[in-house]
Design an enzyme around this catalytic site. Structure first.
Site, PDB file in Angstrom:
ATOM      1  N   THR A   1      67.634  48.260  54.092  1.00  0.00           N
ATOM      2  CA  THR A   1      68.697  47.696  53.277  1.00  0.00           C
ATOM      3  C   THR A   1      69.236  49.334  52.394  1.00  0.00           C
ATOM      4  O   THR A   1      68.625  50.351  52.675  1.00  0.00           O
ATOM      5  CB  THR A   1      68.049  47.074  51.800  1.00  0.00           C
ATOM      6  OG1 THR A   1      67.068  47.747  51.431  1.00  0.00           O
ATOM      7  CG2 THR A   1      67.572  45.802  52.777  1.00  0.00           C
ATOM      8  N   CYS A   2      70.563  48.930  51.712  1.00  0.00           N
ATOM      9  CA  CYS A   2      70.787  50.127  50.815  1.00  0.00           C
ATOM     10  C   CYS A   2      70.101  50.637  49.665  1.00  0.00           C
ATOM     11  O   CYS A   2      70.517  51.529  48.935  1.00  0.00           O
ATOM     12  CB  CYS A   2      72.324  49.784  50.512  1.00  0.00           C
ATOM     13  SG  CYS A   2      73.481  49.535  51.993  1.00  0.00           S
ATOM     14  N   ASP A   3      69.074  50.034  49.535  1.00  0.00           N
ATOM     15  CA  ASP A   3      68.222  50.172  48.204  1.00  0.00           C
ATOM     16  C   ASP A   3      67.244  51.205  48.425  1.00  0.00           C
ATOM     17  O   ASP A   3      66.659  51.260  49.411  1.00  0.00           O
ATOM     18  CB  ASP A   3      67.527  48.931  47.608  1.00  0.00           C
ATOM     19  CG  ASP A   3      66.658  49.123  46.228  1.00  0.00           C
ATOM     20  OD1 ASP A   3      66.988  50.373  45.748  1.00  0.00           O
ATOM     21  OD2 ASP A   3      66.397  48.216  45.760  1.00  0.00           O
TER      22      ASP A   3
END
Ligand code: PLP
Length: 392
Positions: A327-329
């Site tokens: 994910t982008c986190d």
């Protein structure tokens, strides 16, 4: 710190075959392992009725395996009952253990035929007044275990000296408290906390003034039985030694129950993820998997566990590396400060002991789909592995 094993590439053949056949991310559930864990806990705690805590891995294949083995089930919500209902035809072998229930949870459990419920406070007792002829209650007492990774007595369980008052209040409402329960915490380091909780409960259970002459006949010792993650824990037989000793001091007419979750489901789960990208950042190799902290590895956040990882390579070379989720986190990092052989996009990373509190708390944040669950050894042979698609 995460434990990483590097195996030769030949050893990855089974996982590569499964990944090719089913795609990744994948979570393999081995039903034989569930059964062998059930049998070894049953051998370590003879005469204890085991109720599988469905929350740890709410999966049909595990429930089917345990129904066949003769296990009971610990449910906490309507959803868990709905999963269990088509598979088990013995609702009396079900206990509802959530100490704080919605009206819909109580009604669904009663409709199913479950008649044993856990309570730990006066407001919860009052919820049962309308159903008093249909239920028997267990009063949950809080005993805090300093050595458990997950402390479950902070949030639930009455204080020990409140118990007599609550049992009297139940009697005034026409309710039958038939026993006591506790959960000293999940992934306990030793069985000593269970043992001292059992001894404390024995004190209450042998007090003739408790329960207006109606004896408490059940003691539910909860879960907490540990599995190996990073360092090896004691064998289940050794872990249960102090528990067996404490149980042997109870009068013979008391039924003993337990609610194992992790011990039955964790060793059955293996996550198979593929490296979907890589980058060199400040001299460290970053490998991005197609599963991560928002998916099967969510237990690293919610359950505070670290899983043993395995990669496959014939190279002797090692370099500083990070394994991250997709994910982008930036919180989505599985393992840092590790050393790995050089790996390629498309290679597999396998996570072991990943059957408990993993898929159960996975999300599909960023629309990265959750791991597909494939149950093997579900009684129909490998050629008919049952494939289960995760639902949102
Ligand atoms: C009421 C109850 N019973 C049983 C369990 C299972 O515990 P474990 O997985 O430690 O065996 C839990 C875990 O949260 C629980 O809350």
């Amino acid at each position: 710190m995460t434990r990483i094993a590097v195996a030769c590439s030949e050893q990855g053949a089974y996982y590569r075959g499964m990944a090719e056949r089913h795609g990744t991310p994948l979570l393999i559930l081995d039903c034989h392992k569930v059964l062998s864990q059930y049998q070894s806990l049953q051998a370590a705690l003879p005469n204890v009725a085991l109720y599988y805590a469905i929350k740890s891995m709410p999966h049909e294949a595990i429930l089917r395996t345990l129904v066949t083995a003769g296990a009971g089930f610990d449910v906490a919500t309507v959803g868990e009952i709905e999963l269990l209902q088509p598979l088990a035809d013995s609702p009396r072998s079900t206990i509802h253990t959530h100490p704080v229930k919605r009206d819909a949870d109580i009604r669904a459990a009663l409709r199913y035929g479950c008649t044993t419920f856990v309570v730990d406070n006066v407001w919860e007792l009052e919820k049962f007044a309308a159903f008093r002829h249909r239920v028997g209650l267990l009063l949950r007492i809080g005993f805090r275990a300093s050595n458990a990774v997950v402390d479950l007595s902070r949030k639930f369980g009455c204080q020990f000296d409140e118990a007599p008052l609550l049992i009297r209040r139940a009697a005034n409402l026409g309710l039958h408290v038939k026993g006591l329960s506790f959960h000293v915490g999940s992934q306990c380091a030793t069985g000593e906390h269970h043992a001292s909780a059992i001894r404390a409960c024995r004190e209450l259970m042998s007090d003739p003034s408790i329960g207006d002459g109606v004896p408490l006949s059940i003691l539910d010792i909860g879960g907490g039985f540990p599995v190996d993650y990073l360092e090896s824990v004691t064998t289940i037989d050794r872990f249960c030694e102090p528990i067996r000793r404490a149980l042997s001091e109870l009068p013979g007419n008391i039924q003993i129950w337990a609610e194992p979750g992790r011990f039955l489901s964790a060793p059955a789960g293996t996550a198979v993820s593929r490296i979907m990208g890589k980058a060199r950042r400040n001299g460290v190799m970053w490998y991005y998997l197609d599963d991560g902290l928002y998916g099967s590895y969510s237990g690293q956040l919610f359950d505070h566990m670290r899983y043993p990882l395995q990669v496959f390579s014939d190279s002797k070379q090692r370099e500083a590396a990070v394994i991250a989720g997709p994910t982008c986190d930036s919180i989505d990092v599985i393992a840092e400060d590790i050393e790995l052989p050089p790996l390629e996009i498309g290679d597999l990373v396998v996570g072991h002991q990943m059957g408990a509190y993993t898929a159960a708390s996975a999300t599909d944040f960023n629309f990265f789909e959750r791991a597909k669950i494939v149950a093997v050894n579900a009684g129909r042979g490998r050629d008919s592995d049952a494939v289960y698609y995760a639902t949102a």
